[in-house]
Scaffold this active site. Structure first.
Site, PDB file in Angstrom:
ATOM      1  N   ARG A   1       0.945  -1.233   0.076  1.00 55.61           N
ATOM      2  CA  ARG A   1      -0.073  -0.086   0.068  1.00 55.61           C
ATOM      3  C   ARG A   1       0.824   1.248  -0.106  1.00 55.61           C
ATOM      4  O   ARG A   1       0.318   2.203  -0.804  1.00 55.61           O
ATOM      5  CB  ARG A   1      -1.007   0.127   1.265  1.00 55.61           C
ATOM      6  CG  ARG A   1      -1.852  -1.076   1.164  1.00 55.61           C
ATOM      7  CD  ARG A   1      -2.847  -1.113   2.285  1.00 55.61           C
ATOM      8  NE  ARG A   1      -3.985  -2.488   2.124  1.00 55.61           N
ATOM      9  CZ  ARG A   1      -4.630  -2.648   3.272  1.00 55.61           C
ATOM     10  NH1 ARG A   1      -4.670  -1.910   4.249  1.00 55.61           N
ATOM     11  NH2 ARG A   1      -5.508  -3.564   2.909  1.00 55.61           N
ATOM     12  N   LEU A  15      -7.703  -7.277  11.311  1.00 57.22           N
ATOM     13  CA  LEU A  15      -8.791  -7.918  12.022  1.00 57.22           C
ATOM     14  C   LEU A  15      -8.112  -9.177  12.789  1.00 57.22           C
ATOM     15  O   LEU A  15      -8.554  -9.248  13.945  1.00 57.22           O
ATOM     16  CB  LEU A  15      -9.725  -8.458  11.021  1.00 57.22           C
ATOM     17  CG  LEU A  15     -10.373  -7.411  10.038  1.00 57.22           C
ATOM     18  CD1 LEU A  15     -11.240  -8.000   8.888  1.00 57.22           C
ATOM     19  CD2 LEU A  15     -11.164  -6.285  11.047  1.00 57.22           C
TER      20      LEU A  15
END
Ligand SMILES: Cc1cc2nc3c(=O)[nH]c(=O)nc-3n(C[C@H](O)[C@H](O)[C@H](O)COP(=O)(O)OP(=O)(O)OC[C@H]3O[C@@H](n4cnc5c(N)ncnc54)[C@H](O)[C@@H]3O)c2cc1C
Ligand code: SF4
Ligand code: FES
Lengths: 671, 255
Positions: free
Chosen positions: A338, A470
């Site tokens: 990213r 998560l």
């Protein structure tokens, strides 16, 4: 010796967690109900912690500012959750997940914590399936996987584009079972505004009831902060509107060190800003980069023509397009991590190639994928003579099955059909790797105060890989805290209930009331959002995707000025003794205005480029890596942990030196 | 992307707190772009009210991308407004035109009392889940391997579709009986489709329905209004599945 003790257990990395669990204290079941635990936050980290601690028998009080624990920001996570299950038999292992996470974090994470995360990851999936989380499955009935950026295996479990929702509803259901039994007392629409420290230990919190405005005291033998990340310091981010730093900042001011505040993840694929009224930015999942190709026009004339509408993007031939990621990073292409993808987009837009009115957008194009899938489908369907239109129709169908909900979301927001014209995307603030410093047990530098999930700094170094937040949130709550807190609480069985009428509670409540009264009495002329937007602008322009000394110093001066004006001129209508959304925002923005300064100070101090932190002064010169971020392991191989001393500008730096015993330090290359 | 902006009249429900009486207040607003979301339009109004020294309009919201279920406005007589398959925060102003008058009210139901302005109390929904919206499994770390029970893809997909309910309450607000059947059935159906949910199936449906009745939600008379307004496309099939589960459970419980 540093005052920081990470308490990493002895022994080989593979045995640390098991040995630690075997050697720590446990609390006898009969004693657990005599022990109170406060959990602030009901996202994946807080929800899973509250449920597990209550199952074990502790008396839990859980807090969230939304009207229901189910609405915590974790609900919005789209893409998936990683786990080293190796169901796809593609060579995945605990070690590989550990390695990918350390490398992806640009060697700025703590090895022992990351290894434990990889180790418990597989159990998370077992746990969630047992709770009834409906993960995506293959036709054979077994669980399906997809892959994410920066890794070479397929280890991401998902539930369409709603993985966070399904996992959070799993944790919520586990909480509900305990709420129904009276083991968790749930405080919705409550905001924690301070931690109470008695005799050097965290012993409770002060919270504001957001409906009545009343200030409440809650005591406990330990406090867990799982309040999420602070990306909203930038005003515009993909975070939910209410996401904030307040809980973390308040414990920081009471003695918890704040680690690596400048490590921010700027996600490359978000829907660009459309106007000044913009309130938040929307993520388009990373999974889209599996099939989308990113480009801008090669020539400025075409850029101009596209901006003024005289040319459509689809009219540009292949030769007229610059697929800049494929050009610069032939090995990983559109699937670079990213941080790399975001900086490359900024580079093109800064050079004047941005494709929308604001000049801050690049194309994410699915035309090639539609062609490719269309041809494949035509072959499978035995349609050798399929027309061009038919191929596009078949291909679009495949894309719809994979990303239908994202395409629909895009169309609703932008009012353009992404099957027919390329999407426009631009990087946006998404996640904060920095957070409260914790040791191996997830305890902060305040004894008895723990931090979990995005609120702590622990596992992702300077850059987080997709689908790992998560995993970390649930690992912390389901599998780490229940053990490590037991070790601490074993000494508390004879303490008895913590009274709330002590001088420490009196003082903490007085402080909170003081802040609220001061804010209400400013009676200035400008709204809270006005100041928040100003802060966000400074953060984005001076401490965003690329940072340098001059800009950061200017940022510090500007933030101090905005903060001063805020306390002189903010206007909060209504009363403090009722539901007052402006007051809620003001309290949060007051803390962002302090954090923002520490953030810039941290970015200034770290004169190297690593992961999401890019210093323009620290780039590779010459060679294959020319112009890429340059990490400096000789001078900066440490965690920056800041101690509050009364003013963010005066925060004191403590360094936790990082040791890499199991992974060799290397330059990250995606060329 | 040059565009014209809209001038609108907003008629908004204002109510100081749960005890006070509320009323509709009219606010003119101008310069609204079609690219704004409905809640961004509300932000513009609130900024304007604050600048004029008035109290802004209180409404629930958080994610602003259609997943948290916080936003809950009744717009021109429809839960989440005129568009289909979207929540209030995903509704865009391009659905309206210059000169429109827009009525904005809270979700109305006996079980959703107003807290302030457009904010209602939906904790009744949580209490129904406390009564049985879970599978009783502890987090021991010793649960069996996730792939040890294969689940047919069709069942898993259906369970997922039911599980996408965001708990917003639009179904209740759109129902003339203020029934919560669609919401409750979504959870019951999800678990009834999964092997893990079967063991407690009977108690779950009986307890959840009992709690639903206690909370003061109305009876279902199959008008289907809920399905039309549900932003997540939760299907009436779930209600049929729950009725079936309920019937089975009541027969065996009485025996
Ligand atoms: C759009 C989006 C998509 C994402 N997709 C993915 C993905 O696919 N995979 C992945 O791994 N990660 C993803 N992430 C990141 C991930 O969702 C978050 O990092 C993670 O959910 C954070 O969980 P948490 O439990 O730490 O905090 P949160 O879920 O943010 O929960 C915070 C909780 O704290 C409470 N709280 C905060 N302050 C206070 C206070 N002062 N008093 C009382 N309560 C308070 C809130 O009410 C809430 O309950 C995504 C993030 C975004 C923004
Ligand atoms: S069933 Fe639909 S309308 Fe009802 S609460 Fe769930 S998502 Fe909202
Ligand atoms: S604000 Fe979250 S669904 Fe609308």
């Amino acid at each position: 010796m540093s005052v920081l003790d990470a308490k990493i257990p002895e022994g080989p990395i593979k045995e640390k967690w098991t040995n630690h669990k075997n050697n720590i204290n446990v609390v006898n079941p009969a004693n657990k109900r005599l022990i109170d635990v406060i959990v602030v936050g009901t996202g994946l980290a807080g929800g899973s912690a509250a449920a597990s601690l209550a199952e074990m028998g502790y008396a839990v009080k859980a807090f969230c500012f939304q009207d229901s624990p189910r609405r915590a920001h974790s609900i919005a996570a789209q893409g998936g959750i990683n786990a080293a299950k190796n169901y796809q038999n593609d060579g995945d292992s605990v070690y590989r997940l550990f390695y990918d996470t350390v490398k992806g974090g640009d060697y700025r994470g703590r090895e022992a914590n990351v290894y434990r995360l990889a180790e418990v990851s597989a159990n998370i999936i077992d746990q969630c399936v047992a709770q009834g989380v409906p993960f995506a499955r293959e036709y054979g009935g077994l669980l399906d996987n997809r892959s994410f950026g920066g890794v070479l295996v397929s280890r991401t479990f998902y539930a369409k584009g709603q993985t966070g929702q399904q996992l959070l509803l799993g944790a919520y259901s586990a909480m509900n079972r305990q709420i129904g039994k009276g083991k968790i007392k749930m405080y919705n629409r409550h905001e924690m505004l301070d931690v109470v420290v008695v005799g050097g230990k965290a012993r409770g919190i002060i919270a504001r009831n957001l409906i009545t405005g009343s200030i409440e005291r809650h005591s406990a033998h330990a406090v867990v902060i799982a309040s999420g990340g602070y990306g909203n310091v930038f005003f515009l981010s993909t975070n939910a509107m209410g996401s904030n730093v307040t809980a973390a900042w308040k414990i920081h001011k009471k003695g918890a060190f704040f680690a690596n505040p400048c490590y921010t993840q700027i996600h490359p694929t978000c829907i660009p800003r459309s106007g000044d009224y913009q309130s938040k930015l929307t993520l388009m999942s990373e999974s889209l980069r599996n099939d989308g190709r990113i480009w801008v026009p090669k020539n400025k004339e075409d850029v101009e023509a596209i901006r003024n509408g005289s040319k459509k993007p689809v009219e540009l031939s292949e030769e007229e397009r610059d697929y800049y990621l494929e050009r610069r990073y032939p090995a990983f292409g559109n699937l670079v991590p990213r941080d790399v993808a975001s900086r490359a987009a900024k580079e093109r837009c800064d050079a004047g190639y941005g494709v929308n009115q604001t000049g801050e957008a690049v194309f994410l194009d699915f035309a090639s994928a539609i062609q490719r899938y269309g041809k494949e489908a035509a072959t499978v369907n035995h349609e050798p003579d399929a027309s061009k239109e038919r191929i596009i129709e078949l291909g679009a169908e495949v894309i719809k099955n994979k990303y239908g909900n994202l395409f629909q979301m895009y169309e609703k927001i932008v009012d353009q059909n992404p099957y027919k014209t390329p999407m426009m995307i631009y990087p946006a603030v998404h996640y904060t790797m920095g957070g409260i410093w914790v040791d191996y047990n997830l305890m902060t530098t305040i004894p008895g105060c723990y931090a979990a999930g995005e609120a702590n700094f622990s596992d992702h170094g300077a850059n987080r890989l997709g689908a790992s937040a998560l995993m970390q949130g649930l690992a912390d709550g389901y599998f780490v805290l229940p053990y490590t807190m037991g070790d601490y609480l074993a000494d508390e069985i004879r303490t008895g209930p913590i009274p709330t009428d002590s001088p420490e509670f009196d003082q903490a409540e007085k402080d909170v009331r003081g802040i609220i009264d001061t804010l209400m009495n400013v009676k200035g002329t400008k709204s809270v959002d006005h100041f928040h937007k100003e802060l966000g602008m400074v953060m984005w322009n001076n401490a965003g995707m690329a940072r340098n000394e001059t800009d950061l110093k200017a940022a510090i001066a500007k933030i101090r000025k905005i903060r001063e004006e805020f306390w002189k001129d903010v206007r909060i209508p209504g009363e403090a003794t009722e539901l007052n959304s402006e007051l809620e925002k003001a309290i949060r923005v007051a803390d962002f205005l302090e954090l923002g300064e520490l953030f810039a100070k941290d970015a200034l101090e770290r004169n190297e480029s690593c992961g999401g932190h890019f210093r323009e002064e620290s780039v590779e010169i010459g060679g294959e890596q020319e112009g890429e971020a340059k990490r400096d392991d000789v001078n900066f191989k440490y965690v920056s942990a800041w101690e509050w001393t009364g003013d963010p500008g005066e925060a004191k730096l403590h360094k936790e030196e990082l040791e890499f015993k199991d992974i060799e330090l290397k330059t990250r290359s995606y060329k | 992307m040059s565009e014209t902006t809209m001038n609108l009249t907003l008629k908004i429900w204002r109510q100081k707190d749960a005890k006070s009486k509320g009323k509709i207040v009219s606010y003119p607003i101008s310069g609204i772009s079609g690219h704004m979301s409905f809640l961004e339009m509300m932000d513009v109004l609130n900024e304007q009210l604050i600048n004029e020294g008035q109290e802004p309009v209180a409404f629930d919201h958080d994610c602003r991308e259609g997943i948290c279920g916080s936003c809950s406005l009744h717009i021109n007589g429809e839960a989440h407004g005129p568009d289909r398959g979207v929540t209030t925060c995903q509704l865009h102003m391009r659905m309206f035109k210059d000169g429109d008058t827009i009525f904005i009210e809270p979700f109305r139901a006996k079980a959703f009392p107003v807290i302030k302005d457009l904010i209602v109390d939906r904790t009744s929904f949580d209490r129904i889940q406390h009564a049985g919206g879970f599978i009783s499994v502890n987090t021991s770390g010793n649960t069996q391997d996730a792939n040890s029970i294969p689940i047919p893809k069709a069942d898993a997909d259906k369970a997922f579709d039911a599980a996408t309910c965001i708990g917003c309450g639009a179904c209740v607000a759109s129902c003339k009986n203020a029934s919560a059947m669609l919401y409750v059935s979504a959870k019951v159906a999800q678990f009834s489709l999964l092997p893990q949910g079967k063991v407690e199936a009977k108690d779950r449906v009986l307890n959840m329905v009992e709690q639903m009745d206690k909370e003061g939600f109305g009876n279902c008379t199959n008008t289907g209004a809920c399905e039309v307004e549900c932003p997540k496309g939760i299907s009436l099939e779930n209600i049929a599945r729950m009725n079936n589960e309920y019937l089975k459970a009541s027969i065996t419980r009485e025996a």
